[in-house]
Write a protein that holds these residues in place. Structure first.
Motif, PDB file in Angstrom:
ATOM      1  N   GLU A 490      -6.420   4.339  -0.197  1.00 49.14           N
ATOM      2  CA  GLU A 490      -5.396   4.285  -1.239  1.00 49.14           C
ATOM      3  C   GLU A 490      -4.765   2.914  -1.351  1.00 49.14           C
ATOM      4  O   GLU A 490      -4.045   2.628  -2.306  1.00 49.14           O
ATOM      5  N   LEU A 491      -5.017   2.027  -0.372  1.00 48.52           N
ATOM      6  CA  LEU A 491      -4.490   0.675  -0.409  1.00 48.52           C
ATOM      7  C   LEU A 491      -5.606  -0.293  -0.779  1.00 48.52           C
ATOM      8  O   LEU A 491      -6.656  -0.331  -0.125  1.00 48.52           O
ATOM      9  N   ARG A 554      -0.712  -0.476  -3.891  1.00 50.63           N
ATOM     10  CA  ARG A 554      -0.798   0.972  -3.707  1.00 50.63           C
ATOM     11  C   ARG A 554      -1.344   1.561  -5.002  1.00 50.63           C
ATOM     12  O   ARG A 554      -0.635   1.613  -6.025  1.00 50.63           O
ATOM     13  N   LEU A 555      -2.588   1.994  -4.977  1.00 53.54           N
ATOM     14  CA  LEU A 555      -3.253   2.417  -6.207  1.00 53.54           C
ATOM     15  C   LEU A 555      -2.514   3.566  -6.894  1.00 53.54           C
ATOM     16  O   LEU A 555      -2.480   3.644  -8.124  1.00 53.54           O
ATOM     17  N   GLY A 556      -1.916   4.448  -6.111  1.00 57.35           N
ATOM     18  CA  GLY A 556      -1.198   5.554  -6.715  1.00 57.35           C
ATOM     19  C   GLY A 556       0.064   5.145  -7.445  1.00 57.35           C
ATOM     20  O   GLY A 556       0.595   5.915  -8.254  1.00 57.35           O
ATOM     21  N   ALA A 557       0.557   3.915  -7.187  1.00 56.81           N
ATOM     22  CA  ALA A 557       1.795   3.454  -7.811  1.00 56.81           C
ATOM     23  C   ALA A 557       1.557   2.544  -9.014  1.00 56.81           C
ATOM     24  O   ALA A 557       2.509   2.162  -9.695  1.00 56.81           O
ATOM     25  N   MET A 586     -10.371  -5.509   0.112  1.00 56.87           N
ATOM     26  CA  MET A 586     -10.487  -4.505   1.169  1.00 56.87           C
ATOM     27  C   MET A 586      -9.912  -3.192   0.662  1.00 56.87           C
ATOM     28  O   MET A 586      -9.083  -3.173  -0.245  1.00 56.87           O
ATOM     29  N   LEU A 587     -10.340  -2.099   1.269  1.00 53.02           N
ATOM     30  CA  LEU A 587      -9.778  -0.779   1.007  1.00 53.02           C
ATOM     31  C   LEU A 587      -9.444  -0.134   2.343  1.00 53.02           C
ATOM     32  O   LEU A 587     -10.250  -0.179   3.279  1.00 53.02           O
ATOM     33  N   ARG A 588      -8.273   0.450   2.436  1.00 55.48           N
ATOM     34  CA  ARG A 588      -7.899   1.142   3.670  1.00 55.48           C
ATOM     35  C   ARG A 588      -6.885   2.233   3.364  1.00 55.48           C
ATOM     36  O   ARG A 588      -6.254   2.238   2.308  1.00 55.48           O
ATOM     37  N   GLU A 589      -6.744   3.142   4.311  1.00 53.37           N
ATOM     38  CA  GLU A 589      -5.743   4.197   4.191  1.00 53.37           C
ATOM     39  C   GLU A 589      -4.393   3.676   4.684  1.00 53.37           C
ATOM     40  O   GLU A 589      -4.323   2.742   5.494  1.00 53.37           O
TER      41      GLU A 589
END
Length: 724
Positions: A490-491, A554-557, A586-589
């Motif tokens: 999600e980050l 933050r993709l959700g924001a 990069m992608l990470r939780e």
């Protein structure tokens, strides 16, 4: 075998040349090697692990040292990534508060009291003049100490290194693949081809070398080895001279020729003489590069070699002393007189030029008879046109009606982009449909029988690499226009790294957020360190030892529909001048924590080597289901000579993004659709069990366990799909 060549194989193919060495108990060392690889997001295949386990410990360690260096560089882990704010993404201050604190610190220092406030009455504050601004206030080790260990997550990237054949076989195979490529190679691949050609000059050679730039690199190696040159046109000789002078073999940039030795001068003049003696009409090719040929003639002294009179004619044409009328000038005369059909028939003697001119010819047609004549000429010579040109024309006419009357985006071979209004007349739907049918039929005819076709659906929206310049060198990079899913966390974190070569250089990483209509929502940059969506790691204004900047999202924001990362050159050296520069993401939780840069979370790392002062690597767009996808741009804007900022280029960036996002690129889906008409069977691979027999596999990564006789096409060799 030189270690450089083996690491080259790893970089280009993600295959580990099978190390030769004494047998022994290397199992423990092989497991340790595999564990270290995992820390940077790589893993040995089962077959590679078994092979290494049967070697001596020292042989495994030597292999590990070379391979780890190669994969670390692939993902950008070969350098130290520091962050301006030591706790990033935590602890990033409000922008105004941060600037105020910088000013307060400056005023508190006696040495700066006289200078800092001078510009304040005019409402201007030069941040760069404040002591300490833009330079790291802590060391790399302190950053490591302030961040918790990265927590392992199921979405972390794992890239498998497969076992290859003996090193010499792998090097030869890579050389043949690059030399025989039907599409132009990128800068890195072309440079590596030159190295490989020198090593393989006396070994197997490709049946054909379709790309002229590649031929120049190979001819340079052949000349050094005393082998016969491969020359077809006078321009081949000019490209070779540029290669010898360390210049641009694409001829896009002028080359300053140095002094050639007498044997080299003789070889170049003899080559020119042989080409013109065999086909005098090829003297017309001189006009396209007259100035370059003039400069070359000054270095070769053709008057000293009367035994090669045809070579002297080349330079006489360049100086305007000998007429050599071009095909293009004759075509222009015919078109000026309204002879479109005659112009098409004349261009049919140069099939590639005819197909590149089809749009103009069809626009010039005054009636149906003229259209029929143009299409008939195209049909007669379609089998003599390169597959790359056919595919380019197919993509062009597939977008022709959609672009009519709208803004057009032009991208040159270096990635420089600009936008202009479309003022072309329309091409009739009937003519376009007939041409598209002709192109589809010819391309289908050329494709090989794939046997059983096994396709990973994730690769279907990857654009065909019709030019090596349509993608930068790096890791996880796809050609311009490709669409890929953003999965694994999600980050979303962007990073840029640069190291200046000779003068202070300031790169600025920014992220522009656009709405569905391509209007600006907000941005993150050194002028906006925090937003609802995320944080900027802080402004670093010089990189004598290398520097990094990050943006955490933050993709959700995210409030917009498009995320456009860009790298602006604020001051100093250009992308082609710095010692090193690259961009990635990069992608990470959220719960993973970790350092600002974690190699096993890197999904893409792309070299920044292009013209202009603003780089646009890719754009992220929100899908209909709310998920995110990446569309690859690989574009450079001219920008300003100094002080480029996201605030100043929002409109031009939005226009370019719209042009690429809304264009229909030819993708793997198109070619696999044609291949399926000839396949014995077609299976969509879901990541499960693999067929027992050989297949033609097309996907993003090679699965472990394919039949050894399978043909495998992944992004590393996607150019192999382009028919000759």
């Amino acid at each position: 075998m030189l270690p450089e060549l083996e690491t080259m194989v790893v970089r280009h193919t993600l295959r580990l040349p099978a190390p030769a060495g004494p047998g022994g108990e290397g199992a423990a060392a092989a497991r340790q090697f595999d564990a270290v690889l995992l820390s940077v997001g790589f893993q040995l295949s089962a077959e590679a692990l078994r092979h290494l386990s049967g070697l001596s410990r020292q042989a495994v360690l030597d292999t590990a040292e070379r391979t780890l260096a190669a994969v670390r560089e692939l993902v950008g882990a070969h350098v130290r990534h520091n962050a301006y704010f030591v706790d990033f993404p935590a602890g990033v201050p409000d922008t105004v508060e941060f600037w105020t604190s910088c000013l307060a610190k400056a005023l508190a220092r006696p040495a700066s009291r006289e200078g800092a406030p001078v510009a304040l009455p005019a409402g201007v504050l030069d941040l760069l003049a404040l002591p300490g601004y833009g330079t790291y206030q802590h060391g790399y080790e302190e950053v490591l100490a302030r961040h918790a260990e990265l927590v392992e997550a199921g979405g972390d990237r794992i890239t498998v290194l497969h076992l290859g054949g003996p090193p010499q076989d792998e090097v030869t195979a890579l050389y043949l693949a690059l030399a025989g490529s039907t599409t132009p190679l990128g800068e890195e691949h072309l440079r590596d081809l030159g190295v490989l050609a020198g090593h393989c000059v006396h070994g197997p050679q490709p049946d054909a070398i379709p790309v002229r730039e590649s031929r120049a690199q190979i001819n340079r190696a052949r000349l050094a080895a005393g082998a016969d040159l491969l020359l077809d046109t006078v321009t081949d000789v000019l490209r070779l001279a540029c290669a010898l002078g360390g210049g641009d073999v694409t001829l896009a940039q002028p080359t300053r020729f140095g002094r050639f030795s007498r044997p080299v001068r003789r070889a170049l003049l003899a080559g020119l003489d042989a080409v013109v003696a065999a086909a005098p009409a090829k003297l017309t090719d001189v006009h396209a590069h007259r100035e370059a040929f003039k400069r070359l003639g000054e270095r070769l002294h053709p008057h000293e070699y009367p035994r090669w009179p045809h070579a002297a004619q080349v330079f006489a044409v360049a100086r305007g002393e000998l007429p050599a009328r071009t095909l293009e000038s004759r075509v222009e005369d015919l078109l000026a007189a309204g002879g479109t059909a005659e112009a098409a028939r004349l261009l049919a003697t140069a099939p590639g030029k005819l197909f590149r001119a089809l749009d103009r010819l069809l626009r010039e047609c005054a009636d149906e008879a003229g259209t029929d004549a143009v299409l008939a000429a195209a049909e007669q010579v379609a089998d003599r046109v390169s597959g790359r040109v056919l595919l380019s024309v197919r993509e062009h006419f597939g977008n022709r009606a959609r672009e009519s009357g709208r803004r057009r985006v032009f991208v040159n071979r270096l990635g420089r982009a600009h936008v202009t209004d479309d003022t072309r007349c329309a091409v009739s739907d009937t003519a376009s449909a007939r041409l598209l049918d002709l192109l589809d039929a010819e391309l289908r005819r050329r494709l090989p029988d794939p046997g059983h076709l096994l396709v990973d659906p994730a690769v279907l929206d990857v654009a065909l690499p019709l030019s090596g310049r349509a993608a930068a060198a790096g890791f996880g990079v796809l050609p311009r226009g490709s669409l890929s899913a953003v999965e694994g966390g999600e980050l979303l974190r962007f990073f840029v790294y640069w190291k200046e070569a000779a003068r202070t250089t300031d790169f600025d990483l920014t992220a522009l957020l656009l709405d569905a209509g391509y209007g600006t929502v907000s941005w993150l940059s050194f002028t906006a360190l925090t937003e609802v969506e995320g944080e900027h790691s802080g402004d670093v204004t010089g990189a004598p030892d290398g520097a990094s900047e990050f943006i955490n999202l933050r993709l959700g924001a995210v409030r917009g529909d498009f995320i456009v990362p860009q790298v602006n050159i604020y001051s100093g050296e250009g992308f082609d001048e710095v010692e090193e520069s690259f961009f990635g993401f990069m992608l990470r939780e959220a719960e993973q924590a970790g350092r600002p840069f974690e190699p096993r979370t890197v999904r893409m790392k792309s070299d920044l080597r292009g013209p202009g002062r603003v780089a646009l690597p890719l754009v992220f767009l929100r899908g209909e289901d709310g998920g995110w996808q990446a569309k690859w741009l690989h574009l450079y804007l001219k920008g300003r000579p100094h002080a480029n900022q996201v605030e100043g280029n929002r409109a031009s960036v939005a226009t370019l993004v719209r042009g690429v996002v809304e264009r229909e690129f030819l993708t793997v889906r198109y070619l696999t659709g044609l291949l399926s008409d000839r396949a014995a069977g077609v299976t969509a691979w879901d990541g499960g069990a693999l067929p027992d027999g050989p297949v033609t596999f097309v996907g993003l990564e090679r699965p472990d366990g394919l039949h050894p006789d399978s043909r495998v096409v992944t992004p590393e060799n996607l150019r192999d799909l382009i028919p000759a």
